[in-house]
Design a protein around this motif. Structure first.
Motif: not given
Length: 475
Positions: A392-401, A469-471
């Protein structure tokens, strides 16, 4: 005239395993000596974690000052469109020195309060039970121990480059000497793009230096996931660092402004001019003057001491702990060596803990941080060819904080067993990546499947809630 003192326990070197182990034995009533040639605390306190992260903190402040306008904050009353960070390198260095001295003094106090005999000198083996060292008065002392623990660590590898001896040696730096600079280099050339190289490269760019990295391999952080390493390179280039991959330094020569360095790349030979050069190309063990062969201690071809999973050497009652036994060379691994030996030797009833299959986390203190624990994707596929490996890959740009703090560069990547849901590995290049990784590590220690993190109620808005969310990106 030599004197001979008998001890139940002798520790050679006061690193992050030797110091607490000496105190533990002494508190248990065993007559204990610790022999240290230079500074109490080992490389972590004196040349490693403590001073470098202190310097990096100064670099981050300089970076944030320059970014103030992005947050609607300026520091120049008469020029509201300009943010200037003026770096006082002497103050930066003194702050580092003060913190190191504080940590070092605390470690020495704990040793003496525990009843450890702290001996100053460089130890060498005479035989399996006997060591000699020269004290501060020049007298040769001989000590004998029923159990001996080697915690002498490692040091930066010396530079090997044609012409290096012709330079002003003040401009030739390693990971220790660079911390004592009293001015910001004009142009720092960093040889090596591993953990040490990237930390110092970014630090001195933030302090105001022009910085060029010469990396032999195809990526920065050569042991890490290629996609994340590529992203780190992009971040560095955004911040004004020059990065040359697949490049080998060939020769160096003095010049009026400092030096010229010729290096070979896949696209031909190139030259860069610099004022200072940092060699961050590995470390070598401090065993060359220890004479471990006199005690029948086996070493590998690089000079690291060979141990089994219980930290025992080939010589009975002699143990090796910390960096001297080879990688992974992390302070927390050294401290875990201490915990294992303390439990095996001092607990009642005795235990038989080992270093086999321990989970190894680590953090590279770039900004954003790079943190990793467990297996990388390719390692997992090789180790478990019959498992259904998912990532699973997720950009940090998807993290609200991360967005709220304007620190959204980077990404995270997880590796899981698709059948059991157990997490096999995790990487995070992102703001406070080490803290996010540590949550995942705890889940791995407890065999908690990723679904539990996915469904947990995590406070908003925190960085930790990214683990909800990453999952959703598993494939």
């Amino acid at each position: 005239m030599a004197t001979n003192t008998q001890y139940e326990v002798i520790i050679i070197g006061s690193g992050q395993s030797g110091t607490p182990l000496a105190a533990a034995f002494a508190k248990a009533g065993q007559k204990t000596a610790l022999i240290e040639r230079e500074h109490i605390g080992g490389s972590c306190i004196n040349e490693g974690c403590t001073p470098t992260k202190t310097l990096i903190a100064s670099g981050r402040i300089a970076y944030l000052v320059r970014k103030g306008l992005d947050y609607g904050v300026h520091t120049c009353e008469h020029e509201p469109d300009v943010n200037v960070a003026v770096v006082d390198m002497l103050k930066v260095r003194q702050r580092k020195r003060d913190i190191v001295a504080s940590f070092r003094g605390s470690s020495e106090t704990k040793l003496r309060d525990a009843g450890v005999d702290v001996l100053t000198g460089e130890a060498t083996f005479v035989d399996e039970k006997t060591l000699k060292y020269k004290d501060s008065s020049g007298n040769v002392r001989t000590v004998q121990g029923q159990k001996i623990f080697i915690n002498v660590g490692a040091r930066p590898a010396p530079p090997l480059l044609e012409g290096i001896g012709l330079l002003d040696q003040k401009a030739v730096l390693d990971s220790t000497s660079i911390q004592e600079l009293d001015e910001v280099p004009g142009h720092l050339v960093v040889i090596g793009g591993g953990y040490v190289g990237v930390e110092f490269a970014q630090l001195f760019r933030r302090l105001g230096a022009q910085v060029t990295i010469i990396q032999r391999g195809k990526q920065l952080l050569p042991r890490e996931d290629e996609e994340i390493a590529h992203l780190l390179r992009n971040i560095f280039q955004e911040d004004g660092l020059t990065v040359h991959l697949n490049s080998d330094p060939v020769r160096i020569a003095p010049s009026p402004s400092g030096f010229t360095l010729d290096f070979h790349t896949n696209n031909g030979d190139r030259t860069v001019e610099g004022t200072h050069i940092l060699f961050a190309t590995g470390r070598i063990p401090n065993t060359d003057r220890l004479k471990p062969e006199a005690a029948n201690i086996d070493m590998d071809k690089k000079g690291f001491i060979v141990t089994n999973e219980y930290l025992e050497t080939s010589s009975p009652s002699i143990f090796a702990i910390g960096d001297v036994k080879g990688p992974p060379a992390f302070t927390h691994i050294s401290y875990d060596d201490f915990r294992i030996l303390r439990s095996n030797m001092l607990s009642l009833p005795p235990t038989r803990l080992s270093i086999k299959d321990r989970i190894v986390p680590y953090v590279v203190f770039t900004d954003p941080q790079f943190a990793h624990v467990g297996l990388h994707e390719q390692e997992a596929r090789v180790k478990f060819p019959n498992k259904r490996i998912q990532t699973a890959k997720m950009p940090m740009a998807y993290v609200a904080r991360a967005l709220e703090t304007d620190e959204s560069r980077g990404m995270m990547k997880a590796v899981v067993d698709g059948d059991t849901g157990l997490i096999l590995g995790f990487s995070c290049l992102g703001i406070e990546g080490g803290e996010i990784m540590s949550i995942v590590e705890i889940a791995m220690i407890g065999d908690v499947p990723y679904q539990k993190l996915r469904d947990a109620v995590l406070a908003h808005p925190t960085l930790a809630e990214s683990l909800n969310n990453i999952w959703g990106f598993l494939e």
